[in-house]
Write a protein that holds these residues in place. Structure first.
Motif, mmCIF file in Angstrom:
data_model
loop_
_atom_site.group_PDB
_atom_site.id
_atom_site.type_symbol
_atom_site.label_atom_id
_atom_site.label_comp_id
_atom_site.label_asym_id
_atom_site.label_seq_id
_atom_site.Cartn_x
_atom_site.Cartn_y
_atom_site.Cartn_z
ATOM 1 N N GLY A 144 0.786 -1.223 0.000
ATOM 2 C CA GLY A 144 0.000 0.000 0.000
ATOM 3 C C GLY A 144 0.818 1.273 0.000
ATOM 4 O O GLY A 144 2.014 1.298 -0.344
ATOM 5 N N ASP A 145 0.171 2.354 0.404
ATOM 6 C CA ASP A 145 0.755 3.688 0.425
ATOM 7 C C ASP A 145 1.555 3.896 1.707
ATOM 8 O O ASP A 145 1.667 2.998 2.542
ATOM 9 C CB ASP A 145 -0.360 4.733 0.286
ATOM 10 C CG ASP A 145 -1.109 4.615 -1.035
ATOM 11 O OD1 ASP A 145 -0.446 4.412 -2.074
ATOM 12 O OD2 ASP A 145 -2.355 4.715 -1.034
ATOM 13 N N ALA A 146 2.093 5.103 1.861
ATOM 14 C CA ALA A 146 2.979 5.384 2.990
ATOM 15 C C ALA A 146 2.578 6.679 3.679
ATOM 16 O O ALA A 146 1.768 7.463 3.173
ATOM 17 C CB ALA A 146 4.431 5.472 2.513
ATOM 18 N N CYS A 147 3.178 6.908 4.854
ATOM 19 C CA CYS A 147 3.023 8.181 5.541
ATOM 20 C C CYS A 147 4.388 8.621 6.060
ATOM 21 O O CYS A 147 5.303 7.810 6.226
ATOM 22 C CB CYS A 147 1.999 8.095 6.671
ATOM 23 S SG CYS A 147 2.320 6.833 7.926
ATOM 24 N N LEU A 148 4.522 9.907 6.287
ATOM 25 C CA LEU A 148 5.763 10.493 6.789
ATOM 26 C C LEU A 148 5.453 11.174 8.114
ATOM 27 O O LEU A 148 4.623 12.096 8.172
ATOM 28 C CB LEU A 148 6.336 11.497 5.792
ATOM 29 C CG LEU A 148 7.709 12.078 6.147
ATOM 30 C CD1 LEU A 148 8.780 10.993 6.116
ATOM 31 C CD2 LEU A 148 8.078 13.198 5.171
ATOM 32 N N LEU A 149 6.107 10.706 9.184
ATOM 33 C CA LEU A 149 5.781 11.127 10.539
ATOM 34 C C LEU A 149 6.953 11.842 11.193
ATOM 35 O O LEU A 149 8.106 11.594 10.850
ATOM 36 C CB LEU A 149 5.412 9.911 11.394
ATOM 37 C CG LEU A 149 4.415 8.910 10.790
ATOM 38 C CD1 LEU A 149 4.223 7.730 11.728
ATOM 39 C CD2 LEU A 149 3.085 9.583 10.481
ATOM 40 N N ARG A 150 6.638 12.736 12.157
ATOM 41 C CA ARG A 150 7.651 13.395 12.980
ATOM 42 C C ARG A 150 7.526 12.894 14.411
ATOM 43 O O ARG A 150 6.426 12.629 14.891
ATOM 44 C CB ARG A 150 7.475 14.915 12.971
ATOM 45 C CG ARG A 150 7.990 15.603 11.717
ATOM 46 C CD ARG A 150 7.059 15.414 10.582
ATOM 47 N NE ARG A 150 7.409 16.220 9.421
ATOM 48 C CZ ARG A 150 6.818 16.086 8.249
ATOM 49 N NH1 ARG A 150 5.874 15.183 8.079
ATOM 50 N NH2 ARG A 150 7.171 16.866 7.238
ATOM 51 N N CYS A 151 8.652 12.816 15.081
ATOM 52 C CA CYS A 151 8.661 12.306 16.443
ATOM 53 C C CYS A 151 8.012 13.300 17.400
ATOM 54 O O CYS A 151 8.417 14.463 17.484
ATOM 55 C CB CYS A 151 10.094 12.013 16.885
ATOM 56 S SG CYS A 151 10.183 11.263 18.517
ATOM 57 N N ALA A 152 7.019 12.833 18.145
ATOM 58 C CA ALA A 152 6.322 13.680 19.112
ATOM 59 C C ALA A 152 6.794 13.429 20.536
ATOM 60 O O ALA A 152 6.426 14.171 21.444
ATOM 61 C CB ALA A 152 4.815 13.427 19.031
ATOM 62 N N ASN A 153 7.626 12.392 20.728
ATOM 63 C CA ASN A 153 8.027 12.041 22.093
ATOM 64 C C ASN A 153 9.519 11.705 22.146
ATOM 65 O O ASN A 153 9.908 10.602 22.530
ATOM 66 C CB ASN A 153 7.204 10.846 22.585
ATOM 67 C CG ASN A 153 7.314 10.646 24.083
ATOM 68 O OD1 ASN A 153 7.708 11.551 24.818
ATOM 69 N ND2 ASN A 153 6.977 9.450 24.542
#
Length: 359
Positions: A339-348
């Motif tokens: 499937g598709d992807a996501c790009l995340l930033r660290c929140a913790n």
């Protein structure tokens, strides 16, 4: 912060489970999830525009083996999924019909003269086997009688196809040993890598051999009681030095896939320094975890109630990820391995200066 498995459940229409990858691979969608504000619908081909000089992409260079075997003990059919090779070159495996096995049994395989001996049995369907083939002979054995252990949600009534053998492999694959592909890496092509390199961002590799346990559900309702299966990982001294130099210079460490992230976090000390690693890891990252080594994560969309959905909730925030997944479902993103992807930033993060950092 929840400790209940049911709190990580969500409804996913079966029509959104990808049965084959996007073509070309970088045409897959990319959900850009900043720490705050609206989500941004992009494509993987847009990734270079989100990078900058000094960033370091860390990718997993494991290669998938044909880990699905069908053995015979007499006339009894025994389904075997290789999990990981052990230091003495025996194999830890997951077995269907494990109750039909006992220590000392010999298994045969149609189409091969090689055999396997049962060295140990475990509760829950695990076992340790000693194959009569090792090294290059074992590689040939798997090519002759093994099949890809595709995830059960990829429907192949007649087994994996020749196209799957190409699709279920990353451009980075080098070191054989994984049961499942590190699926975030499936999106990369030579064209995309050229565009990434042109940004001034750098790349390095590590190795985490994804085990058969990646397919197992969380059966405990209290997630703190769940035990992860061990997986073999390697970070060379040169790679560790490079990662630490980038962090010291203020660059961002971007893990391509949860496998890369889990190994980086396994190798990092309490100060965020990544050390060389050549061992097994069974790290279970869930909400409340403080991240030491990774600033951003590119990953596919994961199963409900899975340890990987728990991981992304820990990384980017539970409420933020539930909202991101709801947006992805509402707007037709494709889920899971193909499937598709996501790009995340660290929140913790464990270091305050990382909080709120964005691309």
């Amino acid at each position: 912060m929840s400790d209940r498995t049911e709190d990580f459940d969500f409804h996913l229409p079966e029509t959104l489970i990808a049965q084959e990858p996007a073509r070309p691979r970088e045409a897959a969608r990319l959900l850009d999830v900043p720490p705050h504000g609206p989500f941004m619908d992009r494509h993987v081909s847009d990734l270079p525009s989100l990078l900058k000089t000094g960033d370091l992409l860390v990718v997993n260079d494991t290669a998938v083996i044909r880990a699905q075997l069908h053995g015979l003990r007499g006339e009894a059919h025994i389904g075997i999924t290789l999990d990981r090779i052990l230091p003495d070159t025996s194999w830890h495996v997951l077995v269907r019909n494990a109750r039909r096995l006992k220590v000392g049994d010999t298994l045969t395989f149609t189409g091969s003269a090689h055999t396997a001996t049962v060295l140990a049995r475990e509760e829950g369907g695990g076992a340790v086997l000693r194959f009569s083939a090792e090294g290059s002979a074992f590689d040939t054995f798997l090519q002759d009688v093994g099949a890809l252990a595709l995830p059960p949600y990829i429907h192949r009534p007649h087994g994996p196809t020749a196209q799957d053998a190409k699709d279920y492999a990353t451009i980075f694959a080098e070191h054989k040993g994984a049961v499942a592909a590190p699926t975030a890496g499936l999106h990369f092509t030579p064209t995309l890598l050229e565009a990434v390199d042109a940004t001034g961002a750098e790349r390095c590799t590590l190795t985490l051999h994804v085990g058969a346990g990646t397919f197992l559900p969380v059966r405990e309702n209290d997630i703190s009681k769940h035990h992860m299966h061990a997986e073999r990982g390697i970070i060379t001294p040169e790679t560790a030095d490079r990662i630490n130099a980038v962090r010291k210079a203020g660059g961002r460490i971007i893990a391509v896939g949860t496998t890369s992230l889990r190994l980086l976090e396994s190798a990092a000390d309490e100060n965020g320094i990544v050390h060389p690693f050549d061992d097994v890891t069974s790290i279970f990252i869930r909400p409340g975890y403080r991240f030491r080594a990774v600033d951003m994560l590119m990953t596919n969309f994961h199963l409900p109630r899975s340890t990987l959905f728990m991981l992304v909730c820990a990384f980017a925030g539970e409420e933020r990820m539930r909202a991101a997944y709801a947006h992805a479902i509402q707007t037709g993103y494709r889920f899971y391995s193909y499937g598709d992807a996501c790009l995340l930033r660290c929140a913790n993060p464990i270091e305050a200066h990382r909080t709120g950092e964005s691309a």
